[in-house]
Design a protein around this motif. Structure first.
Motif, PDB file in Angstrom:
ATOM      1  N   LEU A   4      20.064  55.118   8.196  1.00 26.89           N
ATOM      2  CA  LEU A   4      20.452  53.785   8.661  1.00 26.89           C
ATOM      3  C   LEU A   4      20.350  52.676   7.607  1.00 26.89           C
ATOM      4  CD1 LEU A   4      19.128  53.711  12.347  1.00 26.89           C
ATOM      5  CD2 LEU A   4      21.487  54.001  11.538  1.00 26.89           C
ATOM      6  N   PRO A   5      19.282  52.609   6.786  1.00 27.91           N
ATOM      7  CA  PRO A   5      19.207  51.491   5.828  1.00 27.91           C
ATOM      8  C   PRO A   5      20.392  51.427   4.869  1.00 27.91           C
ATOM      9  CG  PRO A   5      17.062  52.514   6.080  1.00 27.91           C
ATOM     10  CD  PRO A   5      18.038  53.409   6.792  1.00 27.91           C
ATOM     11  N   GLN A   6      20.861  52.563   4.352  1.00 28.38           N
ATOM     12  CA  GLN A   6      21.995  52.550   3.431  1.00 28.38           C
ATOM     13  C   GLN A   6      23.314  52.288   4.163  1.00 28.38           C
ATOM     14  OE1 GLN A   6      21.829  55.420  -0.076  1.00 28.38           O
ATOM     15  NE2 GLN A   6      20.422  56.417   1.342  1.00 28.38           N
ATOM     16  N   MET A   7      23.376  52.648   5.437  1.00 32.91           N
ATOM     17  CA  MET A   7      24.568  52.331   6.214  1.00 32.91           C
ATOM     18  C   MET A   7      24.608  50.843   6.559  1.00 32.91           C
ATOM     19  SD  MET A   7      24.703  55.697   8.714  1.00 32.91           S
ATOM     20  CE  MET A   7      26.402  55.477   9.265  1.00 32.91           C
ATOM     21  N   ALA A   8      23.436  50.228   6.733  1.00 32.47           N
ATOM     22  CA  ALA A   8      23.374  48.802   7.065  1.00 32.47           C
ATOM     23  C   ALA A   8      23.879  47.932   5.922  1.00 32.47           C
ATOM     24  CB  ALA A   8      21.943  48.409   7.427  1.00 32.47           C
ATOM     25  N   THR A   9      23.811  48.430   4.704  1.00 29.33           N
ATOM     26  CA  THR A   9      24.310  47.681   3.542  1.00 29.33           C
ATOM     27  C   THR A   9      25.696  48.149   3.110  1.00 29.33           C
ATOM     28  OG1 THR A   9      23.187  49.238   2.061  1.00 29.33           O
ATOM     29  CG2 THR A   9      21.981  47.227   2.686  1.00 29.33           C
ATOM     30  N   LEU A  10      26.273  49.076   3.865  1.00 27.71           N
ATOM     31  CA  LEU A  10      27.569  49.684   3.550  1.00 27.71           C
ATOM     32  C   LEU A  10      27.566  50.449   2.237  1.00 27.71           C
ATOM     33  CD1 LEU A  10      30.198  47.058   4.822  1.00 27.71           C
ATOM     34  CD2 LEU A  10      29.646  49.290   5.807  1.00 27.71           C
ATOM     35  N   PRO A  22      32.234  44.892   0.078  1.00 29.40           N
ATOM     36  CA  PRO A  22      31.034  44.168  -0.348  1.00 29.40           C
ATOM     37  C   PRO A  22      30.831  42.848   0.393  1.00 29.40           C
ATOM     38  CG  PRO A  22      32.232  45.003  -2.256  1.00 29.40           C
ATOM     39  CD  PRO A  22      33.122  45.194  -1.063  1.00 29.40           C
ATOM     40  N   ARG A  23      31.914  42.144   0.676  1.00 27.20           N
ATOM     41  CA  ARG A  23      31.798  40.885   1.403  1.00 27.20           C
ATOM     42  C   ARG A  23      31.400  41.117   2.860  1.00 27.20           C
ATOM     43  NH1 ARG A  23      30.494  37.325   1.720  1.00 27.20           N
ATOM     44  NH2 ARG A  23      31.999  35.812   2.504  1.00 27.20           N
ATOM     45  N   LEU A  24      31.900  42.187   3.453  1.00 29.52           N
ATOM     46  CA  LEU A  24      31.483  42.517   4.814  1.00 29.52           C
ATOM     47  C   LEU A  24      29.987  42.790   4.858  1.00 29.52           C
ATOM     48  CD1 LEU A  24      34.443  44.860   5.853  1.00 29.52           C
ATOM     49  CD2 LEU A  24      33.915  42.637   6.876  1.00 29.52           C
ATOM     50  N   ALA A  25      29.484  43.467   3.844  1.00 27.27           N
ATOM     51  CA  ALA A  25      28.051  43.750   3.783  1.00 27.27           C
ATOM     52  C   ALA A  25      27.245  42.463   3.679  1.00 27.27           C
ATOM     53  CB  ALA A  25      27.750  44.664   2.601  1.00 27.27           C
ATOM     54  N   GLU A  26      27.762  41.488   2.916  1.00 27.19           N
ATOM     55  CA  GLU A  26      27.048  40.227   2.714  1.00 27.19           C
ATOM     56  C   GLU A  26      26.983  39.375   3.972  1.00 27.19           C
ATOM     57  OE1 GLU A  26      29.107  38.353  -0.478  1.00 27.19           O
ATOM     58  OE2 GLU A  26      28.486  39.839  -1.971  1.00 27.19           O
ATOM     59  N   LEU A  27      27.858  39.624   4.932  1.00 25.59           N
ATOM     60  CA  LEU A  27      27.855  38.830   6.162  1.00 25.59           C
ATOM     61  C   LEU A  27      26.620  39.081   7.019  1.00 25.59           C
ATOM     62  CD1 LEU A  27      31.600  39.115   7.306  1.00 25.59           C
ATOM     63  CD2 LEU A  27      30.451  37.093   6.375  1.00 25.59           C
ATOM     64  N   GLY A  28      25.942  40.204   6.800  1.00 25.24           N
ATOM     65  CA  GLY A  28      24.738  40.504   7.569  1.00 25.24           C
ATOM     66  C   GLY A  28      25.011  40.896   9.000  1.00 25.24           C
ATOM     67  N   ILE A  29      26.121  41.605   9.230  1.00 23.17           N
ATOM     68  CA  ILE A  29      26.505  41.959  10.607  1.00 23.17           C
ATOM     69  C   ILE A  29      26.494  43.465  10.854  1.00 23.17           C
ATOM     70  CG2 ILE A  29      27.919  39.891  10.904  1.00 23.17           C
ATOM     71  CD1 ILE A  29      30.391  41.603  10.297  1.00 23.17           C
ATOM     72  N   ILE A  30      26.253  44.267   9.833  1.00 24.70           N
ATOM     73  CA  ILE A  30      26.358  45.725   9.981  1.00 24.70           C
ATOM     74  C   ILE A  30      25.148  46.254  10.752  1.00 24.70           C
ATOM     75  CG2 ILE A  30      26.725  47.904   8.801  1.00 24.70           C
ATOM     76  CD1 ILE A  30      28.931  45.780   8.398  1.00 24.70           C
ATOM     77  N   GLY A  31      25.440  47.032  11.773  1.00 25.21           N
ATOM     78  CA  GLY A  31      24.378  47.534  12.640  1.00 25.21           C
ATOM     79  C   GLY A  31      24.206  46.694  13.887  1.00 25.21           C
ATOM     80  N   THR A  32      24.808  45.529  13.928  1.00 21.96           N
ATOM     81  CA  THR A  32      24.841  44.595  15.071  1.00 21.96           C
ATOM     82  C   THR A  32      23.537  44.585  15.876  1.00 21.96           C
ATOM     83  OG1 THR A  32      26.022  46.241  16.430  1.00 21.96           O
ATOM     84  CG2 THR A  32      27.340  44.604  15.230  1.00 21.96           C
ATOM     85  N   THR A  33      23.465  45.314  16.993  1.00 23.40           N
ATOM     86  CA  THR A  33      22.330  45.193  17.915  1.00 23.40           C
ATOM     87  C   THR A  33      21.139  46.078  17.538  1.00 23.40           C
ATOM     88  OG1 THR A  33      23.233  46.892  19.391  1.00 23.40           O
ATOM     89  CG2 THR A  33      23.876  44.618  19.828  1.00 23.40           C
ATOM     90  N   ILE A  34      21.295  46.922  16.531  1.00 23.18           N
ATOM     91  CA  ILE A  34      20.191  47.806  16.134  1.00 23.18           C
ATOM     92  C   ILE A  34      19.079  46.963  15.514  1.00 23.18           C
ATOM     93  CG2 ILE A  34      19.495  49.704  14.608  1.00 23.18           C
ATOM     94  CD1 ILE A  34      22.373  50.750  14.832  1.00 23.18           C
ATOM     95  N   GLU A  35      17.852  47.234  15.907  1.00 21.15           N
ATOM     96  CA  GLU A  35      16.699  46.516  15.369  1.00 21.15           C
ATOM     97  C   GLU A  35      16.006  47.357  14.316  1.00 21.15           C
ATOM     98  OE1 GLU A  35      14.167  45.202  18.508  1.00 21.15           O
ATOM     99  OE2 GLU A  35      15.711  43.988  19.470  1.00 21.15           O
ATOM    100  N   GLY A  36      15.651  46.713  13.206  1.00 21.03           N
ATOM    101  CA  GLY A  36      14.987  47.411  12.111  1.00 21.03           C
ATOM    102  C   GLY A  36      15.973  48.122  11.212  1.00 21.03           C
ATOM    103  N   TYR A  37      15.461  48.803  10.203  1.00 18.56           N
ATOM    104  CA  TYR A  37      16.260  49.604   9.261  1.00 18.56           C
ATOM    105  C   TYR A  37      17.267  48.744   8.489  1.00 18.56           C
ATOM    106  CZ  TYR A  37      14.436  52.846  12.719  1.00 18.56           C
ATOM    107  OH  TYR A  37      13.608  53.503  13.587  1.00 18.56           O
ATOM    108  N   GLY A  38      16.981  47.448   8.336  1.00 19.54           N
ATOM    109  CA  GLY A  38      17.894  46.557   7.634  1.00 19.54           C
ATOM    110  C   GLY A  38      19.024  46.027   8.488  1.00 19.54           C
ATOM    111  N   CYS A  39      18.996  46.289   9.796  1.00 19.42           N
ATOM    112  CA  CYS A  39      20.054  45.840  10.716  1.00 19.42           C
ATOM    113  C   CYS A  39      19.683  44.485  11.310  1.00 19.42           C
ATOM    114  CB  CYS A  39      20.260  46.868  11.824  1.00 19.42           C
ATOM    115  SG  CYS A  39      20.764  48.501  11.216  1.00 19.42           S
TER     116      CYS A  39
END
Length: 401
Positions: A127-133, A60-77
Motif C-alpha cells: 500500500l505505501p508505494q501504491m499511495a505514492t503511485l 506525478p502530479r496526481l500523486a502530489e494531489l494527496g488523493i491516492i487511497g482516498t478513504t484508506i487510513e494509514g499506509y500513506g493514504c
C-alpha cells in the motif's frame, strides 16, 4: 438581460447548496482537484483521448494531489471521508472519465482489495508505494465469458508446493498491461472457492512467465485509459501473494460493493461537465438574432437537466453519509448507480443535442463525456443488473436464476 450580461452569468451547478455540507478541509481538497483539472488535465486530455493513449505525464502530479487511497487510513493514504472521496471522483470526472477510472482502479479496486482482504504484512508491503503511485495497481476479475456473472469465473488456481499455478483468461482489465501490482481473482481447485492473488512485476519491470496482456483497441469511450485482455497460462504466484482474507467470491463482492458508489459519483461528474457546457453554449450561441437560451424550449431543457443533476447530487451525498455511518447497503448502492447512470446518460445526450453539430467536436468536451457515460452505464454492474439487485430487495425473490 442583454447578451453581454448572459455571457458573464455564472452557471449554478449547486442549486441546493450542497457544498455548504463540506468541511473547510474538504472544500480545500475539492478546490485543489478542480484547479488540477482546469489547468493541467483539460488542456491536454482531448489529444490523448483521440490517440487512445494514457497521459503518463500526469501521474506525478496526481500523486502530489494527496488523493491516492482516498478513504484508506494509514499506509500513506489520506483517510478521506466518503463524501470527500466522492467529490474527488466528481471533480476528476468533470475533467475526464479515463483519469477517474485510473484513480478508481488504483485506490478503490486494487488498493481497496489489499486493504480489506490483505494481512498487515501484505498491506505494509504494497500500500505505501501504491499511495505514492510508485506502483500502479490493477484488478483482474472480469473474463471474456463472465462479466455480470463473474461469480462463475473460470480462471483456476492450483497449489503446487510454495506457489499457486494459475490458468485462465481475463478481459477489460484497467491498467492490466502496465500495473506493477495486479489483484488477480481465480477459483482454487482444492475447494472451488474464488480467491485473490497478487501478480507482481520483477525487478526489471517484467511480468512473470504466463501473464500475457494485450491492450484492447477500437473503443469509442474511455479512450485515455487502456484495458487489457490477459492470457494466463501456467502463471506461478508465491503462496505469500495470496491475499490472506480473500476466501470466497463474497469477498470480491465486498470490494465491489465498496466501490459501486464511486461509479455514481463519476456519473455526476460527467453530467456536471455536460450541463455546464450546454448552459454556457446556450447563452453564447446566437441564432435568429438572439442567444438560443432565450427560447422557451431551450430553457425547458436546461431546467430539466438541472433538476436531474440536482437529484443525482442529492442521492450521492446521502449515500456518502450512509457509508460514513456504516449504514450503506448493497441495494442502496445499486439504486444510486442505476439512477445516476440513467440520468447522467440523458443529461450528456441532451447537452449534445443543444450544441448541435458543435457537440460532436472534442474541443467542446461534450462528446467525450457522452461516450464515457456509455461506459459508466455498463461497468460496476449494468442497468439491468442493478435493477435486479434492487428488485430482489423489494420482493425477496431473486430473478437471477
Amino acid at each position: 438581460m442583454n447578451a453581454q450580461d448572459m455571457l458573464s452569468t455564472p452557471i449554478n451547478l449547486d442549486f441546493y447548496l450542497l457544498n455548504d455540507l463540506l468541511s473547510d478541509d474538504e472544500r480545500a481538497l475539492v478546490a485543489r482537484v478542480r484547479t488540477f483539472v482546469d489547468t493541467e488535465l483539460l488542456p491536454v486530455i482531448n489529444d490523448y483521448w483521440e490517440r487512445a493513449e494514457f497521459p503518463m505525464q500526469l501521474v506525478p502530479r496526481l500523486a502530489e494531489l494527496g488523493i491516492i487511497g482516498t478513504t484508506i487510513e494509514g499506509y500513506g493514504c489520506p483517510g478521506m471521508s466518503r463524501l470527500a472521496a466522492g467529490m474527488v471522483a466528481l471533480e476528476m470526472s468533470r475533467g475526464d472519465g479515463s483519469i477517474n477510472t485510473f484513480l478508481g482502479v488504483q485506490s478503490g479496486l486494487s488498493m481497496g482489495s489489499i486493504n480489506l482482504l490483505g494481512s498487515e504484512e501484505q498491506k505494509q508491503r504494497w500500500l505505501p508505494q501504491m499511495a505514492t503511485l510508485d506502483k500502479i495497481g490493477a484488478f483482474a476479475l472480469t473474463e471474456p465469458d463472465h462479466g455480470s456473472d463473474s461469480v462463475a469465473l473460470e480462471t483456476t488456481a492450483r497449489l503446487d508446493g510454495d506457489h499457486y499455478v494459475i490458468d485462465g483468461h481475463k478481459r477489460w482489465i484497467g491498467n492490466g498491461h502496465i500495473a506493477d501490482v495486479v489483484v488477480l481473482w481465480a477459483r482454487d481447485v482444492a475447494d472451488n472457492k474464488v480467491k485473490a492473488f497478487i501478480v507482481e512485476k520483477d525487478a526489471a519491470g517484467a511480468y512473470p512467465h504466463g501473464y500475457v496482456p494485450e491492450v484492447i483497441t477500437g473503443k469509442v469511450g474511455k479512450r485515455a485509459i487502456l484495458q487489457a485482455d490477459i492470457r494466463i497460462d501456467g502463471l506461478r504466484v508465491p503462496v505469500a501473494n495470496k491475499l490472506a482474507y480473500a476466501e470466497s467470491f463474497r469477498d470480491a463482492s465486498t470490494v465491489l460493493a465498496a466501490t459501486r458508489s464511486g461509479a455514481a459519483w463519476e456519473a455526476v461528474g460527467h453530467a456536471t461537465a455536460a450541463y455546464e457546457a450546454a448552459a454556457r453554449y446556450a447563452m453564447e450561441r446566437i441564432q435568429f438574432g438572439k442567444p438560443i437560451a432565450a427560447h422557451q424550449l431551450v430553457q425547458n431543457k436546461l431546467a430539466n437537466m438541472l433538476t436531474e443533476l440536482t437529484a443525482m447530487q442529492l442521492i450521492c451525498f446521502r449515500v456518502a453519509q450512509l457509508a460514513d455511518l456504516g449504514q450503506l447497503t448493497g441495494p442502496m448502492s445499486s439504486l444510486a448507480k442505476m439512477h445516476t447512470a440513467q440520468k447522467g446518460r440523458w443529461i450528456c445526450s441532451s447537452a449534445r443535442d443543444l450544441l448541435g453539430g458543435n457537440g460532436l467536436l472534442l474541443d467542446n468536451h461534450v462528446a467525450r463525456h457522452l461516450t464515457d457515460m456509455e461506459v459508466v452505464h455498463t461497468y460496476e454492474g449494468t442497468d439491468f443488473i442493478q435493477s435486479l439487485l434492487i428488485g430482489r430487495d423489494i420482493t425477496g425473490i431473486s430473478a437471477f436464476r
